[in-house]
Design an enzyme around this catalytic site. Structure first.
Site, PDB file in Angstrom:
ATOM      1  N   CYS A 121      19.453  54.939 -40.056  1.00 42.55           N
ATOM      2  CA  CYS A 121      19.888  56.271 -39.598  1.00 42.55           C
ATOM      3  C   CYS A 121      21.343  56.338 -39.148  1.00 42.55           C
ATOM      4  O   CYS A 121      21.972  57.389 -39.239  1.00 42.55           O
ATOM      5  CB  CYS A 121      18.955  56.803 -38.516  1.00 42.55           C
ATOM      6  N   LYS A 173       6.689  52.853 -31.951  1.00 47.09           N
ATOM      7  CA  LYS A 173       7.863  53.670 -31.650  1.00 47.09           C
ATOM      8  C   LYS A 173       7.496  55.129 -31.860  1.00 47.09           C
ATOM      9  O   LYS A 173       7.100  55.533 -32.956  1.00 47.09           O
ATOM     10  CB  LYS A 173       9.014  53.267 -32.569  1.00 47.09           C
ATOM     11  N   LYS A 197       8.100  51.714 -27.396  1.00 50.48           N
ATOM     12  CA  LYS A 197       9.301  52.506 -27.160  1.00 50.48           C
ATOM     13  C   LYS A 197       8.993  53.989 -27.274  1.00 50.48           C
ATOM     14  O   LYS A 197       8.362  54.373 -28.257  1.00 50.48           O
ATOM     15  CB  LYS A 197      10.359  52.105 -28.196  1.00 50.48           C
TER      16      LYS A 197
HETATM   17  C1  PBG Z   1      17.278  53.718 -34.718  1.00 48.51           C
HETATM   18  C2  PBG Z   1      17.061  53.654 -33.245  1.00 48.51           C
HETATM   19  C3  PBG Z   1      16.992  54.718 -32.335  1.00 48.51           C
HETATM   20  C4  PBG Z   1      16.854  54.148 -31.076  1.00 48.51           C
HETATM   21  C5  PBG Z   1      16.808  52.766 -31.262  1.00 48.51           C
HETATM   22  N1  PBG Z   1      16.920  52.481 -32.611  1.00 48.51           N
HETATM   23  C6  PBG Z   1      17.140  56.183 -32.552  1.00 48.51           C
HETATM   24  C7  PBG Z   1      16.084  56.947 -33.219  1.00 48.51           C
HETATM   25  O1  PBG Z   1      15.039  56.439 -33.606  1.00 48.51           O
HETATM   26  O2  PBG Z   1      16.354  58.142 -33.409  1.00 48.51           O
HETATM   27  C8  PBG Z   1      16.774  54.908 -29.779  1.00 48.51           C
HETATM   28  C9  PBG Z   1      17.240  54.158 -28.577  1.00 48.51           C
HETATM   29  C10 PBG Z   1      17.520  55.001 -27.385  1.00 48.51           C
HETATM   30  O3  PBG Z   1      17.278  56.231 -27.335  1.00 48.51           O
HETATM   31  O4  PBG Z   1      18.034  54.412 -26.426  1.00 48.51           O
HETATM   32  N2  PBG Z   1      16.177  54.194 -35.419  1.00 48.51           N
HETATM   33 ZN    ZN Z   2      16.580  54.907 -37.485  1.00 48.41          ZN
END
Ligand code: PBG
Ligand code: ZN
Length: 330
Positions: free
Chosen positions: A127, A200, A253
């Site tokens: 991303c 996640k 997460k």
């Molecule tokens: C990449 C990623 C994200 C986070 C960690 N790896 C962003 C998302 O999934 O949009 C979020 C970490 C945070 O908010 O501190 N995919």
């Molecule tokens: Zn991502």
């Protein structure tokens, strides 16, 4: 109505709270710096330390400054850093994610040069590198799972070639841990550790991170790959799959709104469990603290202790540096 005066509790819980020393001896959950992982944003340019407005106290560093930053963390007793790259060029396939001389490979080498003993981790996702901001390769408006597995595996191998200790796939593609494990093993990286972002959630708490990394999706959302925030049993299935695919560490997460998931995962799996105290959780505490609406230092310790008490072995948190400083000052 004299009866209550005769009642004497047999057990008096307050006895063990009577002095600071007793309270301290009987503390069940202790924070120590060995379990913290510091997320860090790395960008192009030189001599850049760029504050992130929605994450007060956190900066983006250029590659020439990340080694110095990491050695400062090591001096505070912090053992590990998780690198996130912000490329200067984004395209539809996120090619800078796995470029040999891309931002993350360069940051890995810079940190390893500056602090060889540090456990260097790298987030593996698309991303930050795609112009559409989704975590994989698109087929029309949908993220194509299996095409994405190929590029995630290429990233992991590239980071391992650059000397990373731990790769952490966060794209929430099915089979990502298995694909990465196979690719690493085939390329002579059997010792590279995989920490899966196993459970996640499609959380609203990633906003400040997406500001920091410029990684917000340009259309739609991440709900076809990240988990429904209402689901806990599904989280256990996701974790189980990552374990079967060869994950060495599994993650939940965000952390704070998912302590039940951390706690159930702790009971169910004999695996190291990490929890990610994400950017939105950090920003909320900072905003209230800056307004003096809360005692920020105490709230931070309370939150991190709760994450540990729920069962996390490792905590990724933007608070790590400030906590290390205050523990040291004591
Ligand atoms: C990449 C990623 C994200 C986070 C960690 N790896 C962003 C998302 O999934 O949009 C979020 C970490 C945070 O908010 O501190 N995919
Ligand atoms: Zn991502």
């Amino acid at each position: 109505m004299e009866d209550y005066r005769k009642f004497r509790p047999a057990y008096r819980a307050r006895r063990l709270r009577n002095s600071e020393a007793l309270r301290s001896m009987l503390k069940e959950t202790r924070l120590n710096m060995e379990q913290f992982i510091v997320p860090a944003f790395v960008r192009y340019g030189s001599r850049v330390t760029e504050p992130i407005p929605s994450m007060p106290g956190i900066n983006r560093y250029s590659v020439d400054r990340i080694g110095k930053y990491a050695s400062g963390l090591a001096d505070l007793g912090i053992l590990s850093i998780m690198l996130f790259g912000i490329p200067d060029l984004k395209d539809s396939i996120g090619s800078q994610a796995y470029a040999k001389d891309g931002i993350v490979p360069r940051a890995i080498r810079a940190v390893k040069d500056a602090v060889p003993q540090m456990v260097v981790m790298a987030d593996v996702c698309m991303c930050e590198y795609t112009d559409h901001g989704h975590c994989g390769i698109l087929d029309g408006k949908r993220v194509d799972n299996d095409k994405t597995l190929e590029v995630l595996a290429r990233c992991a191998v590239q980071y391992a070639d650059s000397g990373v200790d731990v790769v952490a796939p966060s794209a929430m593609m099915d089979g990502q841990v298995g694909a990465i494990r196979a690719a690493l093993d085939e390329t002579g990286h059997a010792d590279t550790v995989i920490m899966g972002y196993s459970a996640k959630y499609a959380s609203a708490m990633y906003g400040p991170f997406r500001d920091a990394a410029g990684s917000a999706p340009s259309f739609g959302d991440r709900k076809t790959y990240q988990m429904n925030t209402a689901n806990a049993r599904e989280a256990l299935r996701e974790i189980e799959l990552d374990v079967q695919e060869g994950a060495d560490i599994v993650m939940v997460k965000p952390a704070l709104a998912y302590l039940d998931v951390i706690s159930q995962a702790r009971r169910r799996f004999n695996m190291p469990i990490a929890a990610y105290n994400v950017s939105g959780e950090y920003a909320m505490v900072k905003a209230a603290g800056m307004n003096k609406w809360i005692n920020e230092e105490r709230v931070v310790i309370e939150i991190l202790t709760a994450i540990k008490r729920a069962g996390a072995d490792l905590i990724l948190t933007y608070h790590a540096e400030e906590v290390a400083r205050s523990l040291r000052g004591r």
